[in-house]
Design an enzyme around this catalytic site. Structure first.
Site, mmCIF file in Angstrom:
data_model
loop_
_atom_site.group_PDB
_atom_site.id
_atom_site.type_symbol
_atom_site.label_atom_id
_atom_site.label_comp_id
_atom_site.label_asym_id
_atom_site.label_seq_id
_atom_site.Cartn_x
_atom_site.Cartn_y
_atom_site.Cartn_z
ATOM 1 N N GLY A 109 0.844 -1.054 -0.013
ATOM 2 C CA GLY A 109 -0.205 0.293 0.405
ATOM 3 C C GLY A 109 1.401 1.421 -0.106
ATOM 4 N N PHE A 110 0.437 2.582 -0.923
ATOM 5 C CA PHE A 110 0.572 3.792 -0.290
ATOM 6 C C PHE A 110 2.218 3.989 1.122
ATOM 7 C CE2 PHE A 110 -2.652 5.229 -3.077
ATOM 8 C CZ PHE A 110 -1.970 4.708 -4.142
ATOM 9 N N THR A 111 0.969 3.389 2.387
ATOM 10 C CA THR A 111 1.702 3.512 3.732
ATOM 11 C C THR A 111 2.866 2.416 3.863
ATOM 12 O OG1 THR A 111 -0.348 4.281 4.721
ATOM 13 C CG2 THR A 111 1.139 3.609 5.992
ATOM 14 N N CYS A 132 -4.731 10.393 10.363
ATOM 15 C CA CYS A 132 -4.248 11.646 9.848
ATOM 16 C C CYS A 132 -5.245 12.840 9.884
ATOM 17 C CB CYS A 132 -3.677 11.769 8.484
ATOM 18 S SG CYS A 132 -5.226 10.830 7.175
ATOM 19 N N ASN A 134 -0.333 13.703 4.866
ATOM 20 C CA ASN A 134 -1.195 12.755 5.658
ATOM 21 C C ASN A 134 -0.250 11.547 5.708
ATOM 22 O OD1 ASN A 134 -2.082 12.988 2.195
ATOM 23 N ND2 ASN A 134 -2.711 10.937 2.944
#
Length: 348
Positions: free
Chosen positions: A15-17, A149, A312
């Protein structure tokens, strides 16, 4: 202060995170990446999903086969960590969870705001991680719940008013947050696709956003909270309309905010100075772990307008998690997080 190498893994690495965590850990002076897991991409290189990390000699592994590490970062969807927390803790001395699974203090709050909790016995053990708020509780923590966030942006904006007694808990507070598409994650669906997201200012949580529970739990304030999806990739911007019971001057506010954040490495003031970026703006902190906060006084309406802005993906997730791990493990707080934001950038 320990300088030894510590091993780390990222669960949910596609994932992005997960990608942001891997990027930060790769540049961290103490952490060594041992593993990154993914069900969908097991066996593939990390660079297959994160092209900025093609230099890493690392392949995704099956999340059922957890490596033994010093620190495990869980970047999984809500509900996964609470189901697997025993396995996570067996695999690592310190678990840093970036989902909402351990952020709230009680099972009753999960019943109200989520779909209950399958491991409520861990809620007392978990330490909420917004270091500016809970720094003293983090050293030695075994289970860290990294703050959300939208909650992070809002709490950082309002915290100095609570600390100074400007807000006592019964005032009207209206919070409007605008967020980028990365908040929806790599699998954000139709609403996050470019044709649907481009050009919008779309209310997607007019009421009842789950981060409202986080704000109320850790600031002790009731807030009226709305979130809009806007046309940016990275960023969360909170505008808080506050109606205090007593008049508050600009000098009072400067004193409150300087007192709260003057020594904080990742918070800076932006309150009506010169130039184009006079107030906090996500574009000004893109790629950094910095939060900007600012304010204006509206004496005619007995209103304070408080602004805060973060990336974020950094201060709102991966950067905050690494910051919390640094504090928990006795490392330099800013280790691996010193990067300055970019300017100009096309889409924060």
């Amino acid at each position: 202060m320990s300088q030894e190498t510590l091993t780390a893994s990222v669960v949910g690495g596609t994932g992005f995170t997960g990608g942001e965590l891997l990027r930060l850990l790769d540049g961290h002076p103490t952490f060594e990446i041992e593993a990154a897991t993914s069900r969908s991409a097991a066996g593939k290189s990390v660079g297959y999903k994160h092209p900025n990390l093609r230099h890493l000699d690392l392949r995704f592994t099956d999340p059922e086969e957890l490596a033994s590490v010093d620190v495990l970062f869980a970047a999984t969807p809500h509900g996964v960590s609470m189901e697997r927390i025993d396995a996570f803790q067996d695999a690592a001395d310190t678990v840093v969870d970036l989902s909402a699974d351990f952020r709230l203090p009680s099972a009753a709050e999960y019943d109200e705001w989520y779909d209950g909790h399958s491991a409520p016995e861990y809620l007392d053990e978990a330490v909420y991680a917004l270091p500016e708020l809970t720094r003293e509780e983090l050293p030695g923590a075994d289970l860290i719940a990294s703050g959300g966030c939208n909650a992070t942006a809002t709490i950082l904006g309002l915290k100095p008013l609570v600390d100074e007694g400007i807000l006592a808990g019964d005032e009207q507070i209206v919070v409007d947050v605008k967020v980028g598409s990365s908040e929806g994650g790599a699998g954000g669906g139709e609403a996050s696709s470019h044709p649907e997201r481009s050009g919008v200012v779309r209310p997607y949580a007019p009421t009842g956003h789950r981060h409202e529970a986080e704000i109320e739990a850790y600031l002790g304030l009731d807030v009226s909270f709305t979130v809009h999806a806007v046309d940016m990739i990275r960023g969360a911007s909170a505008t808080c309309h506050v109606f205090p019971g007593e008049p508050v001057s600009s000098g009072d506010l400067w004193s409150a905010y300087r007192g709260a954040y003057e020594e904080e490495p990742f918070v800076r003031m932006a309150a009506g100075g010169g130039g184009v970026y006079r107030y906090p703006e996500p574009k000004a902190v893109a790629g950094s772990n910095v939060a900007e906060v600012g304010f204006e006084v509206d004496p005619g309406n007995r209103r304070l307008v408080v602004f805060s802005a973060i990336d974020n993906m950094m201060k709102g997730s991966a950067g905050q998690a690494v910051h919390a791990a640094n504090v928990a493990l006795g490392l330099e707080e800013t280790a691996g997080l010193e990067a300055t934001g970019l300017h100009p950038v096309g889409a924060p």
